[in-house]
Design a protein around this motif. Structure first.
Motif, mmCIF file in Angstrom:
data_model
loop_
_atom_site.group_PDB
_atom_site.id
_atom_site.type_symbol
_atom_site.label_atom_id
_atom_site.label_comp_id
_atom_site.label_asym_id
_atom_site.label_seq_id
_atom_site.Cartn_x
_atom_site.Cartn_y
_atom_site.Cartn_z
ATOM 1 N N UNK A 1 48.276 63.802 77.550
ATOM 2 C CA UNK A 1 48.921 64.708 78.507
ATOM 3 C C UNK A 1 48.243 66.073 78.622
ATOM 4 N N UNK A 2 47.756 66.606 77.514
ATOM 5 C CA UNK A 2 47.071 67.903 77.550
ATOM 6 C C UNK A 2 45.598 67.682 77.868
ATOM 7 N N UNK A 3 44.984 66.791 77.112
ATOM 8 C CA UNK A 3 43.620 66.358 77.389
ATOM 9 C C UNK A 3 42.616 67.488 77.492
ATOM 10 N N UNK A 4 41.762 67.396 78.500
ATOM 11 C CA UNK A 4 40.655 68.333 78.663
ATOM 12 C C UNK A 4 41.077 69.671 79.262
ATOM 13 N N UNK A 5 42.342 69.799 79.622
ATOM 14 C CA UNK A 5 42.822 71.096 80.111
ATOM 15 C C UNK A 5 42.874 72.116 78.979
ATOM 16 N N UNK A 6 43.018 71.620 77.749
ATOM 17 C CA UNK A 6 43.081 72.507 76.582
ATOM 18 C C UNK A 6 42.646 71.708 75.349
ATOM 19 N N UNK A 7 41.361 71.301 75.295
ATOM 20 C CA UNK A 7 40.908 70.406 74.222
ATOM 21 C C UNK A 7 41.026 70.994 72.823
ATOM 22 N N UNK A 8 40.971 72.316 72.704
ATOM 23 C CA UNK A 8 41.078 72.940 71.381
ATOM 24 C C UNK A 8 42.455 72.731 70.765
ATOM 25 N N UNK A 9 43.430 72.420 71.595
ATOM 26 C CA UNK A 9 44.797 72.254 71.106
ATOM 27 C C UNK A 9 44.927 71.046 70.180
ATOM 28 N N UNK A 10 44.062 70.061 70.365
ATOM 29 C CA UNK A 10 44.106 68.872 69.510
ATOM 30 C C UNK A 10 43.910 69.242 68.047
ATOM 31 N N UNK A 11 42.986 70.162 67.778
ATOM 32 C CA UNK A 11 42.760 70.609 66.408
ATOM 33 C C UNK A 11 43.981 71.297 65.827
ATOM 34 N N UNK A 12 44.674 72.061 66.667
ATOM 35 C CA UNK A 12 45.875 72.744 66.184
ATOM 36 C C UNK A 12 47.016 71.755 65.948
ATOM 37 N N UNK A 13 47.039 70.682 66.736
ATOM 38 C CA UNK A 13 48.027 69.624 66.499
ATOM 39 C C UNK A 13 47.795 68.995 65.125
ATOM 40 N N UNK A 14 46.536 68.704 64.815
ATOM 41 C CA UNK A 14 46.208 68.127 63.508
ATOM 42 C C UNK A 14 46.581 69.078 62.374
ATOM 43 N N UNK A 15 46.329 70.372 62.572
ATOM 44 C CA UNK A 15 46.695 71.362 61.551
ATOM 45 C C UNK A 15 48.206 71.420 61.349
#
Length: 202
Positions: A63-77
């Motif tokens: 849903x977020x995808x490439x609009x905010x790819x850095x967010x994936x790292x924060x999800x993992x954190x």
């Protein structure tokens, strides 16, 4: 008079539980932060941290995808933090990341791109160009891929001839930098004649 405390736990194998997971993701996708927090609270109350973590990762990419790819790292954190401290304290990093996911710009371009590519692959098998093979067939050196010359890499045709004009990735509205870079690269002609490319460079 104090209202009685309601037990919000529910069967993790029942339909209601999966309905809640579905509503949780749809609320984030629809940028309704309050609804997302409500369904997160229901899932936390059920005590199934693993399902929450899995769903958050799906949301980050789907849903977020490439609009905010850095967010994936924060999800993992956030997931790792929740795992380390456990519940109830784990609710705090989960809440923080759900708020950020809900309020982030959204894009499904990555999902749409790979689905389009899979559709092509599932319909027809095309031959990999000889110069891209790990062990190329007998070819003159001038016709082979040059691992040492990076200036040629963005001018080489990588798709099979039958697909050379195909575009799988279509940038979303929230992917300005990727869109600009994609358009710039698309404007450069690509060739499957590596010998000619090398001659032009000289």
């Amino acid at each position: 008079q104090v209202a009685p405390k309601i037990n919000m736990s529910f069967d993790k194998d029942g339909d209601h539980y999966y309905d809640t997971l579905s509503a949780f993701q749809k609320s984030i996708r629809g940028s309704d932060v309050d609804a997302a927090l409500y369904y997160l609270a229901k899932l936390i109350n059920a005590g199934d941290l693993l399902s929450i973590e899995r769903r958050l990762l799906v949301i980050a990419y789907e849903d977020i995808g490439l609009a905010n790819p850095a967010l994936t790292g924060r999800v993992l954190n956030a997931i790792e933090s929740a795992k380390r401290v456990g519940l109830p304290e784990g609710r705090i990093p989960l809440s923080a990341i759900v708020i950020e996911l809900a309020l982030s710009p959204k894009s499904k371009s990555a999902e749409l791109a790979i689905d389009k590519a899979l559709d092509v692959v599932n319909k027809t098998a095309y031959q990999t160009p000889d110069y891209l093979r790990l062990t190329p067939v007998s070819m003159d050196q001038e016709d082979k891929y040059d691992y040492g010359d990076s200036s040629l890499w963005h001018r080489i045709q990588y798709l099979p001839d039958e697909l050379k004009d195909m575009s799988f990735y279509v940038p979303g509205n929230n992917e300005k930098v990727l869109k600009e870079n994609n358009e710039k690269l698309k404007s450069i002609p690509r060739s499957n004649k590596l010998r000619e490319l090398k001659k032009r460079k000289r």
